[in-house]
Motif scaffolding. Structure first.
Motif, PDB file in Angstrom:
ATOM      1  N   ALA A  50     -52.869   4.593  41.715  1.00  0.00           N
ATOM      2  CA  ALA A  50     -53.394   3.685  42.734  1.00  0.00           C
ATOM      3  C   ALA A  50     -52.683   4.781  43.919  1.00  0.00           C
ATOM      4  CB  ALA A  50     -53.162   2.692  42.474  1.00  0.00           C
ATOM      5  N   GLY A  51     -51.894   5.488  44.289  1.00  0.00           N
ATOM      6  CA  GLY A  51     -51.495   6.192  45.413  1.00  0.00           C
ATOM      7  C   GLY A  51     -50.269   5.489  46.043  1.00  0.00           C
ATOM      8  N   LEU A  52     -49.574   4.703  45.128  1.00  0.00           N
ATOM      9  CA  LEU A  52     -48.786   3.389  46.080  1.00  0.00           C
ATOM     10  C   LEU A  52     -47.545   4.701  45.939  1.00  0.00           C
ATOM     11  CD1 LEU A  52     -50.337   0.358  44.423  1.00  0.00           C
ATOM     12  CD2 LEU A  52     -50.250   1.657  47.249  1.00  0.00           C
ATOM     13  N   VAL A  53     -47.370   5.561  46.448  1.00  0.00           N
ATOM     14  CA  VAL A  53     -45.676   6.431  46.195  1.00  0.00           C
ATOM     15  C   VAL A  53     -44.443   5.384  46.519  1.00  0.00           C
ATOM     16  CG1 VAL A  53     -43.678   8.959  46.328  1.00  0.00           C
ATOM     17  CG2 VAL A  53     -47.088   8.348  45.989  1.00  0.00           C
ATOM     18  N   THR A  54     -45.557   5.358  47.912  1.00  0.00           N
ATOM     19  CA  THR A  54     -43.946   4.070  48.295  1.00  0.00           C
ATOM     20  C   THR A  54     -43.133   2.981  47.742  1.00  0.00           C
ATOM     21  OG1 THR A  54     -44.597   4.438  50.368  1.00  0.00           O
ATOM     22  CG2 THR A  54     -43.050   3.210  49.989  1.00  0.00           C
ATOM     23  N   ILE A  55     -44.377   1.933  46.898  1.00  0.00           N
ATOM     24  CA  ILE A  55     -44.136   1.240  45.931  1.00  0.00           C
ATOM     25  C   ILE A  55     -43.198   1.673  45.301  1.00  0.00           C
ATOM     26  CG2 ILE A  55     -44.770  -0.149  44.046  1.00  0.00           C
ATOM     27  CD1 ILE A  55     -46.672  -1.258  46.637  1.00  0.00           C
ATOM     28  N   VAL A  56     -43.033   2.492  43.698  1.00  0.00           N
ATOM     29  CA  VAL A  56     -42.557   3.560  43.084  1.00  0.00           C
ATOM     30  C   VAL A  56     -41.712   4.381  42.949  1.00  0.00           C
ATOM     31  CG1 VAL A  56     -42.685   5.650  40.656  1.00  0.00           C
ATOM     32  CG2 VAL A  56     -45.129   4.109  41.587  1.00  0.00           C
ATOM     33  N   LEU A  57     -41.233   4.019  44.479  1.00  0.00           N
ATOM     34  CA  LEU A  57     -39.972   4.906  44.720  1.00  0.00           C
ATOM     35  C   LEU A  57     -38.655   3.288  45.329  1.00  0.00           C
ATOM     36  CD1 LEU A  57     -40.961   7.751  47.026  1.00  0.00           C
ATOM     37  CD2 LEU A  57     -39.376   7.974  45.093  1.00  0.00           C
ATOM     38  N   ALA A  58     -39.397   2.371  45.961  1.00  0.00           N
ATOM     39  CA  ALA A  58     -38.868   1.384  46.372  1.00  0.00           C
ATOM     40  C   ALA A  58     -38.783   0.594  44.687  1.00  0.00           C
ATOM     41  CB  ALA A  58     -39.926   0.346  47.003  1.00  0.00           C
ATOM     42  N   SER A  59     -39.483   0.669  43.992  1.00  0.00           N
ATOM     43  CA  SER A  59     -39.063  -0.141  42.703  1.00  0.00           C
ATOM     44  C   SER A  59     -37.663   0.708  42.160  1.00  0.00           C
ATOM     45  CB  SER A  59     -39.993  -0.179  41.976  1.00  0.00           C
ATOM     46  OG  SER A  59     -40.787   1.275  41.020  1.00  0.00           O
ATOM     47  N   LEU A  90     -52.149  -6.083  37.679  1.00  0.00           N
ATOM     48  CA  LEU A  90     -51.105  -6.291  38.859  1.00  0.00           C
ATOM     49  C   LEU A  90     -50.527  -5.792  39.863  1.00  0.00           C
ATOM     50  CD1 LEU A  90     -48.164  -8.443  39.850  1.00  0.00           C
ATOM     51  CD2 LEU A  90     -47.493  -7.113  38.365  1.00  0.00           C
ATOM     52  N   VAL A  91     -51.081  -4.283  39.774  1.00  0.00           N
ATOM     53  CA  VAL A  91     -50.860  -3.410  40.243  1.00  0.00           C
ATOM     54  C   VAL A  91     -51.981  -3.491  41.398  1.00  0.00           C
ATOM     55  CG1 VAL A  91     -51.088  -1.121  40.934  1.00  0.00           C
ATOM     56  CG2 VAL A  91     -48.978  -1.598  39.053  1.00  0.00           C
ATOM     57  N   GLU A  92     -53.221  -3.726  41.030  1.00  0.00           N
ATOM     58  CA  GLU A  92     -54.232  -3.714  41.923  1.00  0.00           C
ATOM     59  C   GLU A  92     -54.104  -5.762  42.987  1.00  0.00           C
ATOM     60  OE1 GLU A  92     -57.346  -4.669  39.658  1.00  0.00           O
ATOM     61  OE2 GLU A  92     -57.164  -2.822  38.297  1.00  0.00           O
ATOM     62  N   THR A  93     -53.263  -5.836  42.309  1.00  0.00           N
ATOM     63  CA  THR A  93     -52.979  -7.342  43.480  1.00  0.00           C
ATOM     64  C   THR A  93     -51.666  -6.885  45.117  1.00  0.00           C
ATOM     65  OG1 THR A  93     -51.604  -9.083  42.464  1.00  0.00           O
ATOM     66  CG2 THR A  93     -53.656  -8.258  41.525  1.00  0.00           C
ATOM     67  N   PHE A  94     -51.211  -5.729  44.428  1.00  0.00           N
ATOM     68  CA  PHE A  94     -50.183  -6.084  45.477  1.00  0.00           C
ATOM     69  C   PHE A  94     -50.558  -5.350  47.145  1.00  0.00           C
ATOM     70  CE2 PHE A  94     -47.746  -3.296  42.016  1.00  0.00           C
ATOM     71  CZ  PHE A  94     -46.871  -4.431  41.717  1.00  0.00           C
ATOM     72  N   LYS A  95     -51.529  -4.932  47.705  1.00  0.00           N
ATOM     73  CA  LYS A  95     -52.016  -4.576  48.545  1.00  0.00           C
ATOM     74  C   LYS A  95     -52.151  -6.239  49.227  1.00  0.00           C
ATOM     75  CE  LYS A  95     -54.533  -2.116  51.489  1.00  0.00           C
ATOM     76  NZ  LYS A  95     -55.705  -1.040  51.906  1.00  0.00           N
ATOM     77  N   ILE A  96     -53.327  -7.301  48.796  1.00  0.00           N
ATOM     78  CA  ILE A  96     -53.727  -8.305  48.673  1.00  0.00           C
ATOM     79  C   ILE A  96     -51.848  -9.602  48.842  1.00  0.00           C
ATOM     80  CG2 ILE A  96     -54.624 -10.076  48.876  1.00  0.00           C
ATOM     81  CD1 ILE A  96     -56.901  -8.053  47.448  1.00  0.00           C
ATOM     82  N   VAL A  97     -51.641  -9.391  48.221  1.00  0.00           N
ATOM     83  CA  VAL A  97     -50.219  -9.777  47.892  1.00  0.00           C
ATOM     84  C   VAL A  97     -49.322  -9.540  49.424  1.00  0.00           C
ATOM     85  CG1 VAL A  97     -48.256 -10.604  46.684  1.00  0.00           C
ATOM     86  CG2 VAL A  97     -50.312 -10.586  46.093  1.00  0.00           C
ATOM     87  N   GLY A  98     -49.085  -8.515  49.558  1.00  0.00           N
ATOM     88  CA  GLY A  98     -47.874  -8.430  50.258  1.00  0.00           C
ATOM     89  C   GLY A  98     -48.958  -8.401  51.705  1.00  0.00           C
ATOM     90  N   GLU A  99     -50.115  -8.198  52.260  1.00  0.00           N
ATOM     91  CA  GLU A  99     -50.884  -8.973  53.134  1.00  0.00           C
ATOM     92  C   GLU A  99     -50.554  -9.644  53.519  1.00  0.00           C
ATOM     93  OE1 GLU A  99     -54.526  -7.079  52.880  1.00  0.00           O
ATOM     94  OE2 GLU A  99     -54.165  -4.817  54.126  1.00  0.00           O
ATOM     95  N   SER A 100     -50.878 -11.001  52.744  1.00  0.00           N
ATOM     96  CA  SER A 100     -50.758 -12.450  52.941  1.00  0.00           C
ATOM     97  C   SER A 100     -49.523 -13.181  53.602  1.00  0.00           C
ATOM     98  CB  SER A 100     -51.768 -13.357  51.139  1.00  0.00           C
ATOM     99  OG  SER A 100     -52.834 -12.724  51.217  1.00  0.00           O
TER     100      SER A 100
END
Length: 352
Positions: free
Chosen positions: A83-92, A225-235
């Motif tokens: 999904a292109g979420l490199v920052t989340i992968v490194l952070a995880s 779960l990965v598909e919900t990260f962006k919306i959850v983060g913004e909320s």
């Protein structure tokens, strides 16, 4: 009691996760459902590997537990890379190092120390692991960050690939050293006496079947779960860094959290330490390098380059763990120190 709770969550959560994904239920609601279901499934993975640990011994048992525990995070990270979420992968990955050393290790030492005033584990393994922790986190993670500042993006990727290959090679060499060429050479006298009569909860065949089914279910739910990260983060106002370091790391390593604490409570500290520290080594020397190499298959490659807050947090966790565990002896207060460090770092990432 807790096993019945996890059974109920699994029975309800798995079909609800499938239905919610297909019918596009609220991402905020489904985020909670996905997390709880993965944690419940991870508990079955933990119980299965605990059964295998009794049969295979503390070293191989701890390795199996770390491997299947990290399989959850590896699956989540692969879908995040897709999904292109490199920052989340490194952070995880950062969160896994911090979670395993400070949260899992701290809880194990604390819970075990409340029941037993003093707990011991193989001091030779502790010193061996200390050297690998220093190499993998303090050397292999720091060098790409420092040198990448004066490099092009392509050269930074090349350095990361070279570092990843060396890390994987040395991780496999470390397994060969401990499980084959020097197996039993550094055994501490009397360390296995107390657990000879313990029986496994499940047979080996049943444990492997449960592991396989739970892993398949986790793989499916992780993509949702990965598909919900962006919306959850913004909320909730959570940054990608916080989601990766805290949320993904805790959910992804739930199996290890549960298993290590159970082992410590049973005074099986060799297994508990192998889960906490062995899992960290597997993340740093195998999971992270594999993700770097796999990222080459996706649109955005992932360099092995962490931010300075991530590096300093991991450096602190390794340093504290080495100091606490290097004597092969622990108690509840040392566990409390590790937990305190985790909370402080967690607050820092939340406010960063």
């Amino acid at each position: 009691m807790i096993n019945k709770v996890f059974l109920i969550i699994t029975i309800i959560g798995v079909p609800l996760s499938v239905i919610g994904h297909l019918l596009h239920f609220s991402p905020l609601v489904m985020f909670g459902v996905y997390c709880l279901t993965i944690i419940a499934l991870a508990s079955y993975m933990g119980r299965a590997t605990e059964s295998l640990a009794i049969v295979t011994g503390p070293r191989i048992g701890g390795l199996l537990n770390a491997t299947f525990g990290n399989a959850v995070e590896l699956i989540i990270s692969i879908f995040s890379l897709k999904a292109g979420l490199v920052t989340i992968v490194l952070a995880s990955l950062t969160g896994s190092v911090l979670g395993n050393l400070l949260l899992v290790g701290g809880l194990s030492f604390f819970v075990g120390g409340l029941k037993f005033k003093r707990q011991t584990f193989n001091v030779y393994d502790a010193r061996h692991n200390s050297g690998l922790l220093v190499f993998s986190v303090m050397v292999a993670f720091v060098i790409p960050e420092v040198f990448s500042k004066g490099m092009s993006e392509q050269n930074a990727i090349s350095l990361s690939i070279g570092t990843s290959i060396i890390l994987i090679f040395l991780y496999l060499a470390a397994l060969l050293f401990r499980l084959v060429t020097h197996r039993g050479v550094y055994t501490q006298e009397g360390q296995n006496v107390a657990h000879e009569e313990e029986t496994a909860e499940w047979t080996t065949k049943r444990a492997f079947v449960i592991l396989a089914l739970a892993t398949i279910a986790v793989a499916y739910i992780s993509e949702s779960l990965v598909e919900t990260f962006k919306i959850v983060g913004e909320s909730f106002g959570w940054s990608e860094l916080f989601i990766g370091v805290i949320i993904v790391a805790i959910v992804g390593n739930a199996a290890e959290h549960i298993s290590a604490v159970i082992m410590a409570y049973k005074n099986r500290m060799d297994v508990a330490v192998e889960i906490a520290i062995g899992s960290t080594l597997q993340v740093a020397m195998f999971v992270a390098p594999v993700l770097v190499l796999l990222s080459l298959l996706f649109q955005e490659s992932m360099p092995l380059v962490f931010s300075y807050p991530e590096l300093i947090a991991m450096f602190s966790a390794v340093f504290l763990t080495v100091i606490v565990s290097n004597d092969g002896d622990t108690n509840w207060f040392e566990g409390a120190m590790l937990l305190g460090a985790y909370v402080i770092i967690g607050i820092g990432f939340y406010l960063f």
